[in-house]
Design an enzyme around this catalytic site. Structure first.
Site, PDB file in Angstrom:
ATOM      1  N   GLY A 111       1.094  -1.124  -0.114  1.00 13.92           N
ATOM      2  CA  GLY A 111       0.055  -0.062  -0.071  1.00 13.92           C
ATOM      3  C   GLY A 111       0.793   1.339   0.090  1.00 13.92           C
ATOM      4  O   GLY A 111       1.959   1.216   0.217  1.00 13.92           O
ATOM      5  N   ASP A 146       8.413   6.047   7.902  1.00 13.52           N
ATOM      6  CA  ASP A 146       7.990   7.310   8.623  1.00 13.52           C
ATOM      7  C   ASP A 146       7.183   7.995   7.455  1.00 13.52           C
ATOM      8  O   ASP A 146       6.480   9.258   7.738  1.00 13.52           O
ATOM      9  CB  ASP A 146       9.266   7.995   8.737  1.00 13.52           C
ATOM     10  CG  ASP A 146      10.126   8.286   7.666  1.00 13.52           C
ATOM     11  OD1 ASP A 146       9.734   7.842   6.579  1.00 13.52           O
ATOM     12  OD2 ASP A 146      11.055   8.922   7.653  1.00 13.52           O
ATOM     13  N   ASP A 273       4.657  -4.488  -7.688  1.00 18.93           N
ATOM     14  CA  ASP A 273       3.857  -3.223  -7.119  1.00 18.93           C
ATOM     15  C   ASP A 273       4.330  -1.916  -7.780  1.00 18.93           C
ATOM     16  O   ASP A 273       3.781  -0.936  -7.708  1.00 18.93           O
ATOM     17  CB  ASP A 273       3.937  -3.261  -5.726  1.00 18.93           C
ATOM     18  CG  ASP A 273       5.389  -3.390  -5.162  1.00 18.93           C
ATOM     19  OD1 ASP A 273       5.973  -4.276  -5.346  1.00 18.93           O
ATOM     20  OD2 ASP A 273       6.013  -2.329  -4.520  1.00 18.93           O
ATOM     21  N   ASN A 274       5.555  -2.326  -8.667  1.00 19.81           N
ATOM     22  CA  ASN A 274       6.068  -1.421  -9.174  1.00 19.81           C
ATOM     23  C   ASN A 274       5.991  -1.468 -10.936  1.00 19.81           C
ATOM     24  O   ASN A 274       6.633  -0.967 -11.737  1.00 19.81           O
ATOM     25  CB  ASN A 274       7.622  -1.100  -8.946  1.00 19.81           C
ATOM     26  CG  ASN A 274       7.850  -0.673  -7.548  1.00 19.81           C
ATOM     27  OD1 ASN A 274       7.021   0.027  -6.824  1.00 19.81           O
ATOM     28  ND2 ASN A 274       8.977  -1.184  -7.086  1.00 19.81           N
ATOM     29  N   ASP A 283       7.866   4.381 -10.411  1.00 19.63           N
ATOM     30  CA  ASP A 283       8.790   4.131  -9.197  1.00 19.63           C
ATOM     31  C   ASP A 283      10.124   4.067  -9.659  1.00 19.63           C
ATOM     32  O   ASP A 283      10.805   3.029  -9.703  1.00 19.63           O
ATOM     33  CB  ASP A 283       8.176   2.719  -8.601  1.00 19.63           C
ATOM     34  CG  ASP A 283       7.647   3.060  -7.069  1.00 19.63           C
ATOM     35  OD1 ASP A 283       8.021   4.036  -6.665  1.00 19.63           O
ATOM     36  OD2 ASP A 283       6.599   2.361  -6.993  1.00 19.63           O
TER      37      ASP A 283
HETATM   38  P1  AMP Z   1       9.083   1.031  -3.220  1.00 18.62           P
HETATM   39  O1  AMP Z   1      10.364   0.100  -3.105  1.00 18.62           O
HETATM   40  O2  AMP Z   1       9.584   2.393  -3.148  1.00 18.62           O
HETATM   41  O3  AMP Z   1       8.211   0.730  -4.225  1.00 18.62           O
HETATM   42  O4  AMP Z   1       8.275   1.149  -1.803  1.00 18.62           O
HETATM   43  C1  AMP Z   1       7.803  -0.181  -1.424  1.00 18.62           C
HETATM   44  C2  AMP Z   1       6.705  -0.048  -0.363  1.00 18.62           C
HETATM   45  O5  AMP Z   1       7.360   0.526   0.792  1.00 18.62           O
HETATM   46  C3  AMP Z   1       5.655   1.042  -0.497  1.00 18.62           C
HETATM   47  O6  AMP Z   1       4.250   0.418  -0.186  1.00 18.62           O
HETATM   48  C4  AMP Z   1       5.956   1.894   0.019  1.00 18.62           C
HETATM   49  O7  AMP Z   1       4.967   3.005   0.187  1.00 18.62           O
HETATM   50  C5  AMP Z   1       6.520   1.738   1.408  1.00 18.62           C
HETATM   51  N1  AMP Z   1       7.668   2.756   1.667  1.00 18.62           N
HETATM   52  C6  AMP Z   1       8.959   3.035   1.091  1.00 18.62           C
HETATM   53  N2  AMP Z   1       9.503   4.010   1.828  1.00 18.62           N
HETATM   54  C7  AMP Z   1       8.533   4.238   2.981  1.00 18.62           C
HETATM   55  C8  AMP Z   1       8.523   5.158   4.025  1.00 18.62           C
HETATM   56  N3  AMP Z   1       9.639   6.168   4.219  1.00 18.62           N
HETATM   57  N4  AMP Z   1       7.538   5.341   4.784  1.00 18.62           N
HETATM   58  C9  AMP Z   1       6.512   4.522   4.595  1.00 18.62           C
HETATM   59  N5  AMP Z   1       6.640   3.517   3.740  1.00 18.62           N
HETATM   60  C10 AMP Z   1       7.585   3.626   2.733  1.00 18.62           C
HETATM   61 MG    MG Z   2       6.860   1.281  -5.283  1.00 22.21          MG
END
Ligand code: AMP
Ligand code: MG
Length: 507
Positions: A111, A146, A273-274, A283
Site C-alpha cells: 500500500g 516514517d 507493485d512497481n 517508481d
Molecule cells: P518502493 O520500493 O519504493 O516501491 O516501496 C515499497 C513499499 O514501501 C511501498 O508500499 C511504499 O509505500 C513503502 N515505503 C517506502 N518508503 C517508505 C517510508 N519512508 N515510509 C513508509 N512507507 C514506505
Molecule cells: Mg513502489
C-alpha cells in the site's frame, strides 16, 4: 471459483464523461475522484501531514500548463503549501491506495506507505491524471516507515522521469519537488522533500494482487472494468473483460520493455507493485542507465543476485504479468482448465510482441527501413562485439552517424570493423538514401542520457543549495535527440566507467 460477469450484481461502472469537463476552479484545479468510487478495501482516506517550512525546489512549468494549472500562481508560496501537503487544493479528497506485491519474488501486502493521492486532474483536453504527493507523511499502510522522503531521491526521480519523457518513453512525470524544511532520518539526517507525481493512474499489478489476496471477486471485477475504461477505453465493452485486460496490459508492457532496452534503462526494482497497468514506467528508486553494454548490468545495492539486471528485464516483466494473470483466473473462465489456457495464451503473446517491438526499434537504431531475414543476426552481432569491448551503449549507437560536433565514437577493434562492413552492405540493399537512413538513426539514438555521474553531481550541488547544476542538466536532458548542440561533458561516460556505481532504494 466459478465467477461470471453477469452474476456480479454490480451496477455497470463508467468514468464520468470527459466531454463534460467541469470548468476549472481557482488556479486551474479540476480534481475528480473516480478511484475513490472503487470498493473500500482498495483505499483509505488520509490527509497529508503538514511540514515545517515548505519551499518549491523544482517546478515543472510546461507540465503544470499542460495539466491546465496556473503555472505562475502556483510557482510561489501557494504552490509550496499545496505541493508539500500543507494546504489541500480545491476539490481534493486525499487517499492512500492499497496494494500488495511480489518483492524480489516474495509476496507481501504493501500500500501507499508514503504517498497520498490528491485526486485526478482533468486537463483542458479532457485527459485524466493522478496527482500524488510522495513523501507526504504516514498512512495506514506505512508499516514501520516514517511516510517521508529525502530530497536527493526525490530530485533523482524528477530528473530521470523527465529525461525518460523527453526520450519518448511512457512514464509517470514529476510536477514539483518541495523541500519540507524538516530532516528525515536514514543512515544520517537528510533534508526532507515531497515529490508531486503525475501518472495516467497508479493501478499496479499489485493492486489486483491485493484484491485477489482478500478473496474479493467483486472488487477484482470492479478493478478489471475500471482499468479497461481508464486505460483501454476502446476495448471496455469486450466480451471477456479479464482476458481483454490481460492482453492489453501484456501488449503495452511488451512495448514499454522494448523502449527501456533500446536506451539502456535499468529499472532496478521491478517488483509487481512497481509495474503500472497504464504501461508507464513507474517508481524511480534504484534505476540507472547503463554505460558499457553488458546484459548483466545491475546498479541496485540490494539486488545481490541480479534478478533485475538489464538483460533480465523482459523475462521479469513476463513473470510479473503471470502474477497478474493468476489474480484474473476466476474471471477468465468459470472453469479452471480453460482459464489457465486463456492466461497461458496471453502470456505467450508477450514474447512475440516484445520481439516484434525490439526488432522494429533496433532496425530504426541502425537506420534500416526494410526487413531482411538476417536482421536479428546483424543486431546480435553488433551487441556481441560491444559486449566484448565494453563499448558505451549510447555513444556506439550515436557514433553510427558521425557528425563533426557529436564526438560519439564507435569501437576501434577489428570485430567491430567487420560488423560495420556487413552493416554498410545491408544499408546498400535498401532503396532509401544515406541521408534518410542517418535521419532515422538520429531520431532513435539519443545523444544524451542521464549519465550516472552527472545525476550524482547535480544532486550533490542541490543538497548544498546550488540548483544551477541540476537546472543545466535538466535543460540538456529535455532535448536528447539533438546531436549537434550538447557539450561533450554531457555525452561522455564517467572517466572511470560506472562499474562500481551503486544505487539505493529511494527511501
Ligand atoms: P518502493 O520500493 O519504493 O516501491 O516501496 C515499497 C513499499 O514501501 C511501498 O508500499 C511504499 O509505500 C513503502 N515505503 C517506502 N518508503 C517508505 C517510508 N519512508 N515510509 C513508509 N512507507 C514506505
Ligand atoms: Mg513502489
Amino acid at each position: 471459483m466459478a465467477v461470471s460477469r453477469k452474476s456480479s450484481g454490480m451496477p455497470p461502472r463508467s468514468l464520468p464523461s470527459v466531454s463534460l469537463v467541469p470548468s476549472p476552479g481557482k488556479d486551474g484545479w479540476r480534481l475528480e475522484h473516480s478511484y475513490a468510487q472503487l470498493p473500500a478495501l482498495l483505499h483509505t482516506a488520509v490527509e497529508p501531514t503538514p511540514v515545517a517550512m515548505p519551499r518549491l525546489v523544482v517546478w515543472n512549468r510546461p507540465l503544470a500548463e499542460s495539466l491546465g494549472l496556473d503555472a505562475i500562481a502556483l510557482a510561489g508560496e501557494e504552490g509550496a503549501a499545496i505541493f508539500s501537503g500543507n494546504r489541500l487544493p480545491p476539490g481534493a479528497a486525499p487517499l492512500a491506495q492499497a496494494y500488495a506485491g511480489h518483492q524480489y519474488g516474495h509476496f507481501t501486502t504493501l500500500g501507499d506507505g508514503r504517498a497520498i493521492l490528491l485526486g485526478e486532474q482533468i486537463t483542458p483536453r479532457g485527459e485524466r491524471f493522478d496527482l500524488q504527493l510522495k513523501g507526504a507523511g504516514p498512512t495506514p499502510y506505512s508499516r514501520r516507515g516514517d511516510g517521508r522522503a529525502a530530497l536527493g531521491p526525490m530530485l533523482r526521480e524528477y530528473i530521470i522521469s523527465e529525461a525518460m519523457h523527453a526520450l519518448g518513453i511512457p512514464t509517470t512525470r514529476s510536477l514539483a519537488v518541495t523541500a519540507t524544511g524538516q530532516p528525515v532520518y536514514r543512515q544520517s539526517a537528510l533534508p526532507g522533500a515531497v515529490l508531486t507525481r503525475v501518472a495516467a493512474s497508479h493501478l499496479r499489478v499489485g493492486t489486483f494482487q491485493w484484491a485477489a489476496a482478500k478473496g474479493d471477486a467483486a472488487a477484482l471485477r470492479a478493478l478489471v472494468d475500471y482499468t479497461l475504461r481508464r486505460h483501454f477505453p476502446d476495448r471496455a465493452d469486450a466480451e471477456n473483460p479479464a482476458h481483454t485486460l490481460l492482453t492489453a496490459v501484456m501488449e503495452s508492457q511488451a512495448a514499454l520493455l522494448a523502449r527501456w532496452m533500446f536506451v539502456g534503462f535499468v529499472h532496478g526494482v521491478m517488483n509487481t507493485d512497481n509495474m503500472a497497468l497504464s504501461g508507464e514506467t513507474i517508481d524511480y528508486g534504484p534505476c540507472a542507465f547503463m554505460d558499457a553494454y553488458d546484459p548483466a548490468t545491475v546498479f541496485s545495492s540490494i539486488d545481490a543476485h541480479g534478478r533485475y539486471a538489464y538483460g533480465n528485464q523482459p523475462g521479469i516483466a513476463q513473470w510479473n504479468l503471470a502474477r497478474l494473470a493468476e489474480t484474473l483466473l476466476p474471471l477468465l473462465h468459470a472453469e479452471e482448465a480453460p482459464a489457465i489456457a486463456l492466461a497461458t495464451e496471453a502470456l505467450d503473446g508477450f514474447v512475440k510482441h516484445y520481439q516484434r517491438h525490439w526488432l522494429a526499434d533496433m532496425r530504426r537504431k541502425l537506420g534500416l527501413f526494410t526487413e531482411e531475414a538476417d536482421d536479428a543476426l546483424l543486431i546480435e552481432g553488433l551487441l556481441a562485439s560491444m559486449q566484448k569491448t565494453k563499448a558505451d551503449f549510447t555513444n556506439t549507437f550515436a557514433g553510427l552517424t558521425p557528425v563533426p560536433e557529436s564526438h560519439a565514437a564507435v569501437p576501434g577493434d577489428e570485430e567491430f570493423a567487420r560488423w560495420h562492413e556487413r552493416w554498410q552492405a545491408r544499408l546498400g540493399r535498401q532503396p532509401q538514401t544515406p541521408g534518410e537512413s542517418s535521419q532515422l538513426r538520429h531520431a532513435h539514438n539519443p545523444a544524451v542520457i542521464p549519465r550516472n555521474h552527472l545525476v550524482e553531481a547535480a544532486l550533490a550541488a542541490a543538497e548544498q543549495n546550488d540548483l544551477s547544476v541540476m537546472e543545466r542538466l535538466l535543460a540538456v536532458l529535455a532535448d536528447p535527440y539533438d546531436h549537434t548542440r550538447h557539450d561533450l561533458a554531457y555525452r561522455l561516460p564517467a572517466p572511470d566507467g560506472s562499474a562500481g556505481y551503486r544505487t539505493f532504494c529511494g527511501t
